[in-house]
Design a protein around this motif. Sequence first.
Motif, PDB file in Angstrom:
ATOM      1  N   PHE A   1      24.029  70.887  17.736  1.00 42.51           N
ATOM      2  CA  PHE A   1      25.149  71.016  17.152  1.00 42.51           C
ATOM      3  C   PHE A   1      25.819  72.394  17.636  1.00 42.51           C
ATOM      4  CE2 PHE A   1      22.899  68.706  13.757  1.00 42.51           C
ATOM      5  CZ  PHE A   1      23.521  67.927  13.108  1.00 42.51           C
ATOM      6  N   ALA A   2      25.345  72.738  18.758  1.00 45.95           N
ATOM      7  CA  ALA A   2      25.999  74.063  19.498  1.00 45.95           C
ATOM      8  C   ALA A   2      27.652  73.807  19.476  1.00 45.95           C
ATOM      9  CB  ALA A   2      25.444  73.968  20.995  1.00 45.95           C
ATOM     10  N   GLY A   3      28.238  74.985  18.937  1.00 42.72           N
ATOM     11  CA  GLY A   3      29.699  74.975  19.272  1.00 42.72           C
ATOM     12  C   GLY A   3      30.661  74.209  18.387  1.00 42.72           C
TER      13      GLY A   3
ATOM     14  N   ALA B   1      19.897  74.903  18.779  1.00 43.85           N
ATOM     15  CA  ALA B   1      20.412  73.690  17.912  1.00 43.85           C
ATOM     16  C   ALA B   1      21.645  73.994  17.273  1.00 43.85           C
ATOM     17  CB  ALA B   1      19.447  73.306  16.897  1.00 43.85           C
ATOM     18  N   PHE B   2      21.876  75.067  16.906  1.00 35.62           N
ATOM     19  CA  PHE B   2      22.990  75.456  16.178  1.00 35.62           C
ATOM     20  C   PHE B   2      23.839  76.645  16.585  1.00 35.62           C
ATOM     21  CE2 PHE B   2      20.361  73.440  12.989  1.00 35.62           C
ATOM     22  CZ  PHE B   2      21.204  72.501  12.401  1.00 35.62           C
ATOM     23  N   TYR B   3      23.610  76.899  18.079  1.00 30.56           N
ATOM     24  CA  TYR B   3      24.071  77.847  18.690  1.00 30.56           C
ATOM     25  C   TYR B   3      25.870  77.770  18.647  1.00 30.56           C
ATOM     26  CZ  TYR B   3      25.082  80.962  22.932  1.00 30.56           C
ATOM     27  OH  TYR B   3      25.383  82.047  23.667  1.00 30.56           O
ATOM     28  N   SER B   4      26.065  79.151  18.212  1.00 31.75           N
ATOM     29  CA  SER B   4      27.485  79.659  18.058  1.00 31.75           C
ATOM     30  C   SER B   4      28.404  78.635  17.152  1.00 31.75           C
ATOM     31  CB  SER B   4      28.425  79.282  19.471  1.00 31.75           C
ATOM     32  OG  SER B   4      29.408  80.103  19.561  1.00 31.75           O
ATOM     33  N   CYS B   5      27.502  78.274  16.064  1.00 29.38           N
ATOM     34  CA  CYS B   5      28.323  77.372  15.153  1.00 29.38           C
ATOM     35  C   CYS B   5      29.067  78.556  14.351  1.00 29.38           C
ATOM     36  CB  CYS B   5      27.123  76.725  14.173  1.00 29.38           C
ATOM     37  SG  CYS B   5      26.678  75.259  14.937  1.00 29.38           S
ATOM     38  N   ARG B   6      30.290  79.097  14.493  1.00 30.64           N
ATOM     39  CA  ARG B   6      30.776  80.155  13.922  1.00 30.64           C
ATOM     40  C   ARG B   6      31.146  79.829  12.328  1.00 30.64           C
ATOM     41  NH1 ARG B   6      31.094  83.651  18.047  1.00 30.64           N
ATOM     42  NH2 ARG B   6      30.865  83.041  20.013  1.00 30.64           N
ATOM     43  N   GLY B   7      31.369  78.780  12.111  1.00 35.69           N
ATOM     44  CA  GLY B   7      31.904  78.412  10.779  1.00 35.69           C
ATOM     45  C   GLY B   7      30.698  78.158   9.965  1.00 35.69           C
TER      46      GLY B   7
END
Length: 290
Positions: free
Chosen positions: A53-55, A75-81
């Motif tokens: 899910f990155a990005g 796995a969720f790297y940089s999911c800023r929202g």
Amino acid sequence: CAVEVGPDHPVFQNQNGALINLKERKLVFYPYEKKEKIVHVPEGIEIIAEESFAGHNAISEVILPDSLKVIEAKAFYSCRGLTRIHIPNQVTRIGSSAFHSCSGLLSVTLPESLHLIDYSLFYACSSLEDIRLPEKLRVIAPCAFSGCGSLSVLLFPDEIVDIGDAAFEGCRSIETVRLPEKLENLGARAFGSCVMLDSVEINAGLKIIPSQAFARCENLNQVRIPEGIEEIQSEAFDCCENLLTLVLPASVAEIDPTAFHHCKNIMLFVYPGSYAMNYAKDTDMLYSEI
């Protein structure tokens, strides 16, 4: 881009755009063009793959299935929202940097089965306000919460034995730290630049206050160092300008010359004939006998 998989493929399947490895029960990839704000990971999935899910900045919430056991690195790297996530109790491993730079993340529920918070797991999660550490947690790896500037309350479970280098460096809102009784190792810069930190209670089992452990904690004014501490390393309290008094126990046998660098107004309270007393004399520091 979306991955096309034939309906009769023996291993891979496309489920609502996500690529699934059926044999490993692993979500391998989630396509960038999907813009759903709330994502439901299918029941039966046991592993979320590295960078799957990155990005994905459009995602605000991920609902994970009870079948999940492993979240791999980044796995969720940089999911800023992403703002919140509940991790099921069956999860036993969360890989390094899994939530690195999730700057919108407000709260996380961690599973009670977790023994390790891995390297940079929540690094630069600058909005993270609330996290409850599992009761069986034993290790917080280096940089695990570094840069979590909104984290204000920090309660350590009793079973923690290791807090790594820079684990909470730059957590600018933490005000109080009470180290757990079983802690054996505290890493360098563990609480460096925690500028609102005003009170620290060090546990009796710790032997060394490491380099820059509380450096640049400019609001720090109360530190309890128990009998049993043997060494205070370089710049441990560097630039702690509001630290005015400090009692050093008789067990202290080594203090680096820079341990209290830029602590302009500090007075040490020392035992007669102790190493700490001789240190204060040798470094021209203010001191008083206990």
